[in-house]
Scaffold this motif. Structure first.
Motif, PDB file in Angstrom:
ATOM      1  N   ALA A  39      -4.578  -4.074 -15.856  1.00  0.00           N
ATOM      2  CA  ALA A  39      -4.156  -5.020 -14.816  1.00  0.00           C
ATOM      3  C   ALA A  39      -3.296  -6.126 -15.416  1.00  0.00           C
ATOM      4  O   ALA A  39      -2.287  -6.536 -14.829  1.00  0.00           O
ATOM      5  CB  ALA A  39      -5.380  -5.606 -14.117  1.00  0.00           C
ATOM      6  N   GLN A  40      -3.671  -6.620 -16.593  1.00  0.00           N
ATOM      7  CA  GLN A  40      -2.876  -7.647 -17.256  1.00  0.00           C
ATOM      8  C   GLN A  40      -1.505  -7.114 -17.656  1.00  0.00           C
ATOM      9  O   GLN A  40      -0.500  -7.821 -17.551  1.00  0.00           O
ATOM     10  CB  GLN A  40      -3.627  -8.167 -18.477  1.00  0.00           C
ATOM     11  N   ILE A  41      -1.453  -5.861 -18.113  1.00  0.00           N
ATOM     12  CA  ILE A  41      -0.166  -5.251 -18.453  1.00  0.00           C
ATOM     13  C   ILE A  41       0.723  -5.154 -17.213  1.00  0.00           C
ATOM     14  O   ILE A  41       1.926  -5.445 -17.261  1.00  0.00           O
ATOM     15  CB  ILE A  41      -0.386  -3.857 -19.079  1.00  0.00           C
ATOM     16  N   ALA A  42       0.142  -4.759 -16.090  1.00  0.00           N
ATOM     17  CA  ALA A  42       0.921  -4.630 -14.855  1.00  0.00           C
ATOM     18  C   ALA A  42       1.491  -5.974 -14.424  1.00  0.00           C
ATOM     19  O   ALA A  42       2.684  -6.090 -14.107  1.00  0.00           O
ATOM     20  CB  ALA A  42       0.045  -4.042 -13.748  1.00  0.00           C
TER      21      ALA A  42
ATOM     22  N   PHE B 217      -2.151   4.549 -14.801  1.00  0.00           N
ATOM     23  CA  PHE B 217      -2.791   3.727 -15.818  1.00  0.00           C
ATOM     24  C   PHE B 217      -3.700   2.676 -15.172  1.00  0.00           C
ATOM     25  O   PHE B 217      -4.742   2.326 -15.724  1.00  0.00           O
ATOM     26  CB  PHE B 217      -1.743   3.022 -16.691  1.00  0.00           C
ATOM     27  N   LEU B 218      -3.282   2.177 -14.010  1.00  0.00           N
ATOM     28  CA  LEU B 218      -4.024   1.115 -13.331  1.00  0.00           C
ATOM     29  C   LEU B 218      -5.073   1.728 -12.410  1.00  0.00           C
ATOM     30  O   LEU B 218      -4.738   2.457 -11.477  1.00  0.00           O
ATOM     31  CB  LEU B 218      -3.065   0.237 -12.521  1.00  0.00           C
ATOM     32  N   PRO B 219      -6.362   1.452 -12.636  1.00  0.00           N
ATOM     33  CA  PRO B 219      -7.415   2.024 -11.784  1.00  0.00           C
ATOM     34  C   PRO B 219      -7.471   1.328 -10.424  1.00  0.00           C
ATOM     35  O   PRO B 219      -7.134   0.151 -10.297  1.00  0.00           O
ATOM     36  CB  PRO B 219      -8.687   1.765 -12.589  1.00  0.00           C
TER      37      PRO B 219
ATOM     38  N   PHE C 134      10.699  -2.798  -5.583  1.00  0.00           N
ATOM     39  CA  PHE C 134       9.804  -2.064  -4.701  1.00  0.00           C
ATOM     40  C   PHE C 134       9.706  -0.604  -5.131  1.00  0.00           C
ATOM     41  O   PHE C 134      10.711   0.037  -5.443  1.00  0.00           O
ATOM     42  CB  PHE C 134      10.307  -2.167  -3.267  1.00  0.00           C
ATOM     43  N   GLU C 135       8.485  -0.089  -5.157  1.00  0.00           N
ATOM     44  CA  GLU C 135       8.173   1.285  -5.567  1.00  0.00           C
ATOM     45  C   GLU C 135       8.541   1.567  -7.028  1.00  0.00           C
ATOM     46  O   GLU C 135       8.799   2.710  -7.398  1.00  0.00           O
ATOM     47  CB  GLU C 135       8.887   2.303  -4.665  1.00  0.00           C
ATOM     48  N   ALA C 136       8.534   0.537  -7.858  1.00  0.00           N
ATOM     49  CA  ALA C 136       8.893   0.715  -9.268  1.00  0.00           C
ATOM     50  C   ALA C 136       7.728   0.388 -10.197  1.00  0.00           C
ATOM     51  O   ALA C 136       7.951   0.126 -11.377  1.00  0.00           O
ATOM     52  CB  ALA C 136      10.108  -0.150  -9.613  1.00  0.00           C
ATOM     53  N   SER C 137       6.510   0.396  -9.702  1.00  0.00           N
ATOM     54  CA  SER C 137       5.350   0.096 -10.536  1.00  0.00           C
ATOM     55  C   SER C 137       4.984   1.310 -11.380  1.00  0.00           C
ATOM     56  O   SER C 137       4.472   2.305 -10.868  1.00  0.00           O
ATOM     57  CB  SER C 137       4.152  -0.319  -9.661  1.00  0.00           C
ATOM     58  N   THR C 138       5.241   1.223 -12.679  1.00  0.00           N
ATOM     59  CA  THR C 138       4.897   2.333 -13.568  1.00  0.00           C
ATOM     60  C   THR C 138       3.400   2.423 -13.800  1.00  0.00           C
ATOM     61  O   THR C 138       2.852   3.524 -13.978  1.00  0.00           O
ATOM     62  CB  THR C 138       5.619   2.165 -14.910  1.00  0.00           C
ATOM     63  N   GLN C 139       2.709   1.300 -13.802  1.00  0.00           N
ATOM     64  CA  GLN C 139       1.262   1.313 -14.021  1.00  0.00           C
ATOM     65  C   GLN C 139       0.535   2.080 -12.916  1.00  0.00           C
ATOM     66  O   GLN C 139      -0.451   2.766 -13.168  1.00  0.00           O
ATOM     67  CB  GLN C 139       0.728  -0.117 -14.097  1.00  0.00           C
TER      68      GLN C 139
ATOM     69  N   LEU D 235       0.826  -1.205   0.000  1.00  0.00           N
ATOM     70  CA  LEU D 235       0.000   0.000   0.000  1.00  0.00           C
ATOM     71  C   LEU D 235       0.859   1.253   0.000  1.00  0.00           C
ATOM     72  O   LEU D 235       0.537   2.250  -0.674  1.00  0.00           O
ATOM     73  CB  LEU D 235      -0.930  -0.013   1.214  1.00  0.00           C
ATOM     74  N   TYR D 236       1.956   1.231   0.740  1.00  0.00           N
ATOM     75  CA  TYR D 236       2.877   2.372   0.748  1.00  0.00           C
ATOM     76  C   TYR D 236       3.413   2.631  -0.652  1.00  0.00           C
ATOM     77  O   TYR D 236       3.481   3.774  -1.114  1.00  0.00           O
ATOM     78  CB  TYR D 236       4.026   2.110   1.720  1.00  0.00           C
ATOM     79  N   SER D 237       3.785   1.563  -1.351  1.00  0.00           N
ATOM     80  CA  SER D 237       4.306   1.716  -2.710  1.00  0.00           C
ATOM     81  C   SER D 237       3.218   2.152  -3.680  1.00  0.00           C
ATOM     82  O   SER D 237       3.423   3.069  -4.487  1.00  0.00           O
ATOM     83  CB  SER D 237       4.927   0.394  -3.174  1.00  0.00           C
ATOM     84  N   ALA D 238       2.048   1.507  -3.604  1.00  0.00           N
ATOM     85  CA  ALA D 238       0.978   1.808  -4.558  1.00  0.00           C
ATOM     86  C   ALA D 238       0.427   3.215  -4.373  1.00  0.00           C
ATOM     87  O   ALA D 238      -0.033   3.840  -5.332  1.00  0.00           O
ATOM     88  CB  ALA D 238      -0.148   0.787  -4.421  1.00  0.00           C
TER      89      ALA D 238
END
Length: 376
Positions: free
Chosen positions: A268-271, A292-294, A282-287, A74-77
């Motif tokens: 979600a599939q792309i992620a 892009f990710l709802p 960690f903390e590298a989610s570009t989506q 959750l901290y990362s997202a």
């Protein structure tokens, strides 16, 4: 010769030095003894605490570990939003406090409270139909001091009520008992579906169905009931809302509307796919960071986890989920009365369904429903 020269040059401690060393040893011996005694007392106190609290240590540890992973994700997202993480931590602490309190309640007393809990939940669901609020759906009840979803109570009260009903009856249940259970399941599930919240209604109904299954229902009756559900599917389709039909259509073909109703599934599939085997880190989610990710901090947060930690991280977390579910079923099998056995087994299997539904949702194997990954 060299050895003899070394012996002659070696300096041996004097009597005063030996006495000083002995004094130091005697001075520090009580400190070491006190430390060892403190460690022993702490160990004994911990053991007495766990004996007084009827908690299963492996299950509790696995749940706390999973909750910790959820807070980190959750901290990362959320992009390092400590306020959001703190609110979630407070909710987890409140839930754990309730767990400690309920662990002290004997099963017989819990069983006697079950009808009151069930009918109170039904009453709250009726209030939602009259005074409920929300965005596009009336799911929330605002009492001034607190705002909550009564459907969350149904996730516990419904399996508790079905287990209470079957506790003193002959098992496996006959058709009369099954009809009564259908009414107990159908009333709250129908009220939740009317909000409308079809996903939660189905999951609440499944939790009650698991109680019936664990009661020893014969396979031919399970097949007959499954046939009735399949036959009722075309009729249910006619009564579904248009957005619910669109979710099923997008599940079958998300590419037909990639910028509209199919956006959630595709992103979600792309992620998940971009995470690969080891993930991006960690903390590298570009989506999530590029939006892009709802709903990347709620329903689709496990997609963020898959992108950052990859297949290896997802497999480890799923193994932790399987351990929790298996431990819950083992506790159910060792329960001393029918009520506890049916309830513990149904809750464990419902936990499994929540994991499978959310995992299937983010990978496109199931339609999108508002079901978050438990504790993540």
């Amino acid at each position: 010769m060299k050895a003899m020269e070394k012996d002659r040059t070696r300096r041996y401690p004097t009597a005063l030095e030996l006495a000083e060393d002995l004094r130091r040893v005697r001075m520090f011996e009580p400190i070491r003894a006190r430390r060892a005694s403190a460690v022993l007392r702490l160990r004994r106190w911990t053991q007495r605490l766990w004996r007084r609290l009827p908690l299963d240590l492996p299950l509790t540890g696995a749940l706390l570990l999973l909750a910790g992973i959820g807070l980190a994700v959750l901290y990362s997202a959320s992009g390092g939003n400590w306020n959001q993480v703190g609110n979630q931590a407070a909710r987890l602490a409140l839930g754990f406090a309730v767990l400690l309190v309920l662990s002290r309640v004997p099963p017989a007393i819990l069983r006697s409270w079950t009808p009151w809990f069930y009918f109170a939940t039904v009453g709250l669901l009726l209030l939602v139909t009259l005074f409920g609020e929300g965005r596009g759906a009336h799911r929330w009840l605002d009492l001034g001091v607190v705002r909550f979803q009564p459907s969350e109570f149904a996730k516990l009260s419904l399996p508790m009520m079905v287990a209470w009903f079957l506790h003193d009856r002959m098992l496996p249940p006959g058709w009369g008992a099954l009809l009564a259970c259908a009414v107990l399941i159908g009333v709250p599930a129908g009220l939740i579906a009317e909000q409308p919240d079809l996903g939660t209604a189905l999951l609440v109904g499944i939790s009650g169905a698991f109680v019936i299954f664990l009661a020893g229902l014969s396979w031919w009756r399970i097949g007959a009931l499954a046939g009735l559900v399949a036959a009722a599917a075309p009729v249910a389709w006619q009564y579904m809302h248009e957005y619910q039909r669109n979710r099923i259509r997008m599940f079958l073909d998300p590419e037909s509307d990639p910028l509209g109703n199919g956006w959630n599934i595709i992103q979600a599939q792309i992620a998940v796919g971009s995470g690969g085997v080891l993930g991006k880190g960690f903390e590298a989610s570009t989506q999530a960071k590029l939006d892009f990710l709802p709903e990347h901090t709620t329903d689709f947060i496990f997609a963020v986890f898959g992108e950052e930690f990859g297949l290896v991280g997802v497999a480890l977390v799923l193994a932790l989920y399987l351990f929790i579910i298996g431990r819950g079923l083992w506790i159910a099998a060792s329960a001393r009365d029918t009520y506890s056995r049916l309830l513990a087994g149904a809750i464990s299997m419902t936990f499994f369904v929540y994991v499978m539904v959310n995992g299937g949702m983010i990978t496109g194997l199931l339609p999108v429903v508002g079901v978050p990954m438990p504790l993540i």
